[in-house]
Design an enzyme around this catalytic site. Structure first.
Site, mmCIF file in Angstrom:
data_model
loop_
_atom_site.group_PDB
_atom_site.id
_atom_site.type_symbol
_atom_site.label_atom_id
_atom_site.label_comp_id
_atom_site.label_asym_id
_atom_site.label_seq_id
_atom_site.Cartn_x
_atom_site.Cartn_y
_atom_site.Cartn_z
ATOM 1 N N LYS A 12 49.183 -45.947 2.416
ATOM 2 C CA LYS A 12 50.274 -46.557 1.655
ATOM 3 C C LYS A 12 50.673 -47.854 2.339
ATOM 4 C CE LYS A 12 54.034 -44.335 -0.840
ATOM 5 N NZ LYS A 12 55.095 -43.334 -0.735
HETATM 6 O O1 G3P Z 1 57.770 -42.021 -2.035
HETATM 7 C C1 G3P Z 1 58.472 -43.114 -2.489
HETATM 8 C C2 G3P Z 1 59.606 -42.834 -3.456
HETATM 9 O O2 G3P Z 1 59.291 -41.795 -4.313
HETATM 10 C C3 G3P Z 1 60.954 -42.803 -2.863
HETATM 11 O O3 G3P Z 1 61.948 -42.299 -3.721
HETATM 12 O O4 G3P Z 1 64.189 -41.350 -4.064
HETATM 13 O O5 G3P Z 1 63.722 -42.643 -1.965
HETATM 14 O O6 G3P Z 1 63.913 -43.804 -4.167
HETATM 15 P P1 G3P Z 1 63.513 -42.545 -3.465
#
Ligand code: G3P
Length: 222
Positions: free
Chosen positions: A83
């Site tokens: 990533k």
């Molecule tokens: O893995 C990346 C993403 O899904 C993060 O989500 O909830 O931290 O905005 P969030």
């Protein structure tokens, strides 16, 4: 649409993995920090547990550093995806890695133009963060719609991986738009199973069956 789990927690991953509905996993530094374990050791455990692709993120911000970390990450297992953040150095790294056959997931993507650049560099996945866009008063799904449409226009192979999902409606919309993957937090996946009519319907079926069992006993007895 493929279902990835957005978590670095082994118990939560196992909870859904055994059902055969999990196609892969995404982690990020915040999710790994939540577990508190050595992040590389934790990533190795997830990679061993899950047969599908598992995203593990670099933390360097310069090209050379990203390449060094990406190479180390790519050695962890066959199913690893590196990533990389959506920056100029990140895109340069994605180009280099894709030429070497290393799978990449470009993260922190908030516009269709960023997705187009990531695809141009050969990213395997591009991750639009729909929840964070919604939080800002933007429409995250509009960005996904544009990406899916643009990739379709040009037969681009990069997969749209919808991330930062907050609720089941996000999944529904991602599927309607034809996104390739949704990475789903375990609590949202849990909610997708539930419907009050399913519970009520099952209760009624079982009650009615009991009346038959009273008459005929256990009809499945061999
Ligand atoms: O893995 C990346 C993403 O899904 C993060 O989500 O909830 O931290 O905005 P969030």
């Amino acid at each position: 649409m493929k279902f990835f789990i957005d978590s670095a927690n082994l118990q939560l991953i196992k909870k859904f993995l055994y059902m055969g509905i999990v196609d892969g996993i995404t982690t990020n530094p915040s999710l790994l920090a939540k577990e508190g374990a050595n992040p590389i050791e934790q990533a190795k455990k997830i990679l061993k547990l899950v047969p599908g692709p598992v995203s593990v993120e670099v933390v360097a911000t310069d090209y050379e550093g990203m390449i060094k970390e990406a190479k180390a990450i790519s050695q962890l297992a066959k199913n690893v995806v590196v990533k990389i953040p959506m920056t100029k150095d990140g895109i340069h790294a994605v180009k280099t890695l894709s030429m070497e056959g290393i799978k990449t997931n470009v993260t922190l993507v908030f516009s269709a133009n960023q997705a187009l650049i990531a695809a141009k560099a050969g990213a395997t996945y591009v991750s639009p963060f729909v929840g964070r866009l919604d939080d800002m008063g933007n429409n995250g799904m509009e960005v996904v719609r544009d990406m899916v449409q643009i990739f379709r226009n040009y037969g681009i192979k990069t997969q749209v991986l919808v991330a930062s999902i907050r609720h089941p409606i996000h999944i529904l919309e991602a599927a309607r738009l034809g996104a390739d993957v949704a990475t789903i937090p375990p609590d949202v996946l849990e909610k997708m199973f539930n419907h009050a009519l399913t519970d009520a319907g099952l209760e009624k079926f079982l009650d009615d069956w009991k009346t038959l069992e009273k008459k005929y006993g256990d009809v499945f007895k061999t």
